[in-house]
Write an enzyme that holds these catalytic residues in place. Structure first.
Site, mmCIF file in Angstrom:
data_model
loop_
_atom_site.group_PDB
_atom_site.id
_atom_site.type_symbol
_atom_site.label_atom_id
_atom_site.label_comp_id
_atom_site.label_asym_id
_atom_site.label_seq_id
_atom_site.Cartn_x
_atom_site.Cartn_y
_atom_site.Cartn_z
ATOM 1 C CG ASP A 18 -1.997 1.034 1.179
ATOM 2 O OD1 ASP A 18 -2.295 1.511 0.066
ATOM 3 O OD2 ASP A 18 -2.557 1.371 2.236
ATOM 4 C CG ASN A 66 -7.169 -2.336 -6.673
ATOM 5 O OD1 ASN A 66 -6.189 -3.054 -6.466
ATOM 6 N ND2 ASN A 66 -7.623 -1.483 -5.759
#
Length: 247
Positions: A18, A66
């Site tokens: 991340d 995503n």
């Protein structure tokens, strides 16, 4: 520089990578530059994991959620994935790395799925570290697909409801044959699992580090392994003595 490997090494480490976008934003760069820098961190993480004696390294590369990102960013991410496989597959194969892909495949683009299959098939006989790439992956989706398969087996008489055990469920997941992660690590300081390995992570040690993924270095990884080595894993019982795996 930190070069020593902790004596207690997890068999399986899973990482939520991340912070690529925030890394780029902090430098006034396009988000795509953060993703490109993140690929370099992937290469370093695989090398460090192999040197440390970790047997399985799972990387959360692209979640099923995503796809909701801006189309330009998704297109760039797909391009990076294709470039990584085309450019790095030969090196990974030469280094005896085995690649395994987890995630939903039925709705993948025609130019992506063949590359993923090629990566798995090319490296299937390798005996070094297994690099598990979670692509188009979501834990709830994974469990839903597994439950549907088991329900179909029950409906068609191949399986009795009472035969559905935790072991049979685990064998129906994308990660069948892969040990549960001993350590789940997330970069960027965020402290959540984000729909990642929810079943498999039931007894995983969790570690959240402040570094953004592009800044994830060998030293960061080894520091995380040191912290893991200090944990007592009880699995609901009393602490058991740990064995030295390497030095």
């Amino acid at each position: 520089m930190q070069n020593l490997i902790p004596i207690t090494v997890p068999e399986h480490v899973a990482i939520i990578m991340d912070g690529n976008g925030r890394w780029a934003n902090a430098r006034g760069l396009p988000r795509t530059m953060g993703h490109r820098k993140g690929v370099e961190a992937v290469r370093g993480a695989v090398k460090t994991a192999a040197e440390a004696g970790i047997r399985y390294l799972t990387l959360f590369a692209f979640s099923s959620e995503n796809w909701n990102r801006p189309q330009a960013e998704v297109t760039d991410l797909m391009g990076l994935l294709k470039a990584f496989i085309r450019r790095d597959l030969a090196d990974l194969h030469r280094e005896n790395v085995r690649i395994r892909i987890i995630g939903e495949r039925s709705n993948l683009r025609g130019d992506i799925l063949p590359l993923l299959i090629e990566a798995e098939e090319t490296t299937s006989g390798n005996t070094g570290i297994t690099l598990v790439i979670a692509f188009n992956y979501g834990a709830r989706d994974e469990m839903t697909r597994a439950m549907r398969r088991l329900a179909t087996d029950v409906a068609e008489g191949r399986l009795r409801p009472e035969d559905i055990t935790p072991e049979r469920i685990a064998a129906s997941l994308d990660t069948a044959g892969i040990p549960d992660p001993d350590l789940i690590l997330r970069t960027s300081g965020e402290e959540r699992l984000s729909n990642f390995l929810l079943w498999q992570g039931a007894y995983s040690e969790l570690l959240f580090v402040p570094e953004l993924w592009p800044d994830f270095t060998r030293e960061t990884f080894l520091s995380a392994l040191e912290k893991f080595a200090c944990r007592e894993r009880r699995f609901g019982g009393l602490a058991q003595p740990t064995l030295a795996v390497g030095s």
